[in-house]
Design an enzyme around this catalytic site. Structure first.
Site, mmCIF file in Angstrom:
data_model
loop_
_atom_site.group_PDB
_atom_site.id
_atom_site.type_symbol
_atom_site.label_atom_id
_atom_site.label_comp_id
_atom_site.label_asym_id
_atom_site.label_seq_id
_atom_site.Cartn_x
_atom_site.Cartn_y
_atom_site.Cartn_z
ATOM 1 N N ASN A 151 0.797 -1.216 0.000
ATOM 2 C CA ASN A 151 0.000 0.000 0.000
ATOM 3 C C ASN A 151 0.835 1.274 0.000
ATOM 4 O O ASN A 151 0.346 2.338 -0.396
ATOM 5 C CB ASN A 151 -0.944 0.018 1.200
ATOM 6 C CG ASN A 151 -0.234 -0.248 2.507
ATOM 7 O OD1 ASN A 151 0.420 -1.277 2.670
ATOM 8 N ND2 ASN A 151 -0.339 0.670 3.450
ATOM 9 N N SER A 199 -11.312 -4.546 -0.290
ATOM 10 C CA SER A 199 -12.097 -3.459 0.286
ATOM 11 C C SER A 199 -12.669 -2.582 -0.821
ATOM 12 O O SER A 199 -11.943 -2.143 -1.714
ATOM 13 C CB SER A 199 -11.223 -2.619 1.216
ATOM 14 O OG SER A 199 -11.985 -1.641 1.879
ATOM 15 N N GLY A 200 -13.976 -2.320 -0.762
ATOM 16 C CA GLY A 200 -14.664 -1.617 -1.843
ATOM 17 C C GLY A 200 -14.197 -0.204 -2.103
ATOM 18 O O GLY A 200 -14.185 0.256 -3.248
ATOM 19 N N HIS A 201 -13.782 0.516 -1.064
ATOM 20 C CA HIS A 201 -13.457 1.931 -1.270
ATOM 21 C C HIS A 201 -12.097 2.142 -1.921
ATOM 22 O O HIS A 201 -11.700 3.285 -2.182
ATOM 23 C CB HIS A 201 -13.555 2.707 0.051
ATOM 24 C CG HIS A 201 -12.419 2.501 0.995
ATOM 25 N ND1 HIS A 201 -11.454 3.457 1.211
ATOM 26 C CD2 HIS A 201 -12.084 1.457 1.788
ATOM 27 C CE1 HIS A 201 -10.584 3.016 2.100
ATOM 28 N NE2 HIS A 201 -10.942 1.800 2.467
ATOM 29 N N THR A 237 -27.337 -8.116 9.846
ATOM 30 C CA THR A 237 -28.106 -7.788 8.645
ATOM 31 C C THR A 237 -27.179 -7.216 7.576
ATOM 32 O O THR A 237 -26.366 -6.341 7.851
ATOM 33 C CB THR A 237 -29.211 -6.769 8.981
ATOM 34 O OG1 THR A 237 -30.065 -7.330 9.970
ATOM 35 C CG2 THR A 237 -30.025 -6.422 7.749
ATOM 36 N N CYS A 325 -3.535 4.741 7.482
ATOM 37 C CA CYS A 325 -3.841 4.139 8.782
ATOM 38 C C CYS A 325 -2.847 4.559 9.858
ATOM 39 O O CYS A 325 -3.087 4.367 11.038
ATOM 40 C CB CYS A 325 -3.857 2.621 8.659
ATOM 41 S SG CYS A 325 -5.059 2.025 7.468
#
Length: 391
Positions: A151, A199-201, A237, A325
Site C-alpha cells: 500500500n 475493500s470496496g473503497h 443484517t 492508517c
C-alpha cells in the site's frame, strides 16, 4: 486546480456505483433475510454482487465470497479464523515485514495467544521471494499471508509463485489484496490463493464494505456470531447498498483493466521521471516495474514528508506521506525501514497515487508545483546548506 493523488488511501465513488446503490436505501429497503417481495429483491441484489466479485477474481463459485465491513475485518478473520481452526496442526504463521498493520497487529495479537510468527525480510525493492517462503515453511506451519501489492511503495509480490509453493507444501495461503483487486489482474485459481481480502473503497466503491474469498473446503469459524447471514459465517443484517456498490464497482473496474492499466502506467512513468529529473537527492521507493500502475513513492533528502504535504495542500494537491492508517504518527514508515532506508530518508517520503479520475494535466501541475516546494523546504535545512557549500 484540485488534484487528488491519494487514491491508495481511498477513492471517490463512481457515479454509476452511486446510482446502482440508491434504490436500496429507500425503494428496495427490505431485509434480505425476510420472505416477502421487497426482501426478495434485496436478496437477489446481494447474490448478484456476490457473483460480480467472484467473477472479478476468477473464484470458482460465488458462494466462496463473503461480505465484510472492509479489508481490516477480512484480514483479521483470515488470520484469527485459520489460527483457531488449524491450531491442532500447528501454531506457526509466516508473513512479511511490510504487511499492512491489519495483518501485523493481528499477528502480534496471535503471538500473545501462543502462536509463533515468522516475519520474512524483503529486498531493497520490497520484494519477498517464493524461495524465502519455501525455506520458512515448517511441519507446524498453518498459514502463509503475503500481501498482493504494498500500500505504500506499490511493489507487487510474486503471488503466483508463492501460492504454488504453499499448495505443494499443503499450507494455506492468504493474500491481502486490498490494493490490487480491480487494479491489476487477480486470479485466485491460477495463483493458488486460498483466502483473499479486499475493500470496496479502494476501487471506487463505498466505504464500510469489503469481501473475503474463502476457498471451498477450508475450515474457518464465524467471525461475528449472531444470525445466519453469510451462510452462518458472518452474522448481522447485510449492508445491502454497500454490497450492491462493491459489486458494481468491481465489475466496472475489472472491465476497464486493459485500458486503465497502460494509461496509469504512462502517467506514473511521466510523474516519476519528471520528479527525478527536476529534483536532486530524490529516490524512487519500490520496484521500478513490478509496481501498481498508479503508485509513485519518492523519498527526498534533508526534509520531512509532512512539510511537503502541508505545502502541497496549500496548492490544492492532496497526497500522503505513507499509509493513511498511520498518518499522524511520528515514527517513520515500517515499510521504508524494511527496504533499507535510514530514518532520516524514510521521514522524507511522499506517496502520490493516481486512479480512474486522474488526468495528465494534474500530473503536469504536480511537476510544476513540487520542485519549488522541495527547494523552499531545503533552504531551511542546515544539512542541505552544508551539502551546497561543499559543492
Amino acid at each position: 486546480m484540485e488534484c487528488y493523488f491519494d487514491n491508495a488511501a481511498t477513492t471517490k465513488v463512481r457515479a454509476e456505483v452511486l446510482e446502482a446503490m440508491l434504490p436500496y436505501f429507500q425503494e428496495n429497503y427490505g431485509n434480505p433475510s425476510s420472505i416477502y417481495k421487497i426482501s426478495q429483491k434485496t436478496k437477489k441484489a446481494v447474490e448478484t454482487a456476490r457473483e460480480q466479485v467472484a467473477k472479478a477474481i476468477n473464484a470458482p463459485a460465488a458462494n466462496e465470497i463473503y461480505f465484510t465491513a472492509g479489508g481490516s475485518e477480512s484480514d483479521n478473520w483470515a488470520l484469527k479464523g485459520i489460527a483457531d481452526s488449524y491450531s491442532s496442526k500447528g501454531k506457526h504463521i509466516i508473513t512479511t515485514a511490510i504487511e499492512h498493520h491489519a495483518i501485523l497487529h493481528t499477528c502480534e495479537y496471535l503471538e500473545t495467544k501462543g502462536y509463533e510468527v515468522t516475519y520474512l525480510p524483503v529486498d531493497e525493492y520490497g520484494l519477498v521471494s517464493a524461495e524465502q517462503v519455501k525455506e520458512a515453511i515448517r511441519p507446524d506451519t498453518i498459514l502463509v499471508s503475503v500481501m498482493f501489492a504494498n500500500n505504500e511503495i506499490g511493489t507487487i509480490e510474486p503471488i503466483a509463485e508463492i501460492g504454488a509453493v504453499c499448495r505443494e507444501a499443503g499450507v494455506l495461503f492468504h493474500t491481502d489484496a486490498v490494493q490490487a483487486v480491480a487494479h491489476v489482474p487477480v486470479d485466485v485459481q491460477a495463483m493458488n490463493i486460498d483466502l483473499l481480502s479486499m475493500s470496496g473503497h479502494k476501487f471506487y466503491g463505498p466505504k464500510g464494505i469489503g469481501a473475503m474469498y474463502i476457498r471451498k473446503g477450508i475450515k474457518i469459524p464465524s467471525f461475528i456470531h449472531g444470525g445466519a447471514q453469510e451462510r452462518k459465517r458472518r452474522a448481522g443484517t447485510e449492508n445491502v447498498p454497500g454490497i450492491v456498490g462493491i459489486g458494481k464497482a468491481i465489475e466496472l473496474a475489472s472491465a476497464e483493466l486493459e485500458t486503465e492499466m497502460p494509461r496509469l502506467i504512462a502517467l506514473r512513468t511521466k510523474l516519476i521521471n519528471g520528479i527525478l529529473e527536476k529534483i536532486p537527492y530524490a529516490r524512487l521507493n519500490g520496484h521500478p516495474d513490478l509496481r501498481l500502475p498508479g503508485n509513485v513513492n519518492i523519498s527526498f533528502e534533508f526534509i520531512e514528508g509532512e512539510s511537503i504535504l502541508l505545502l502541497l495542500d496549500m496548492n490544492d494537491i492532496y497526497a500522503s506521506s505513507g499509509s493513511a492508517c498511520t498518518s499522524g504518527s511520528l515514527d517513520p514508515s515500517h515499510v521504508l525501514l524494511a527496504i533499507g532506508l535510514p530514518h532520516e530518508k524514510a521521514h522524507g517520503s511522499l506517496r502520490l497515487t493516481m486512479g480512474h479520475f486522474t488526468k495528465e494535466e494534474e500530473v503536469d501541475f504536480v511537476l510544476e508545483k513540487l520542485p519549488p516546494i522541495v527547494e523552499r523546504l531545503r533552504e531551511m535545512s542546515p544539512l542541505y546548506e552544508q551539502i551546497k557549500n561543499k559543492k
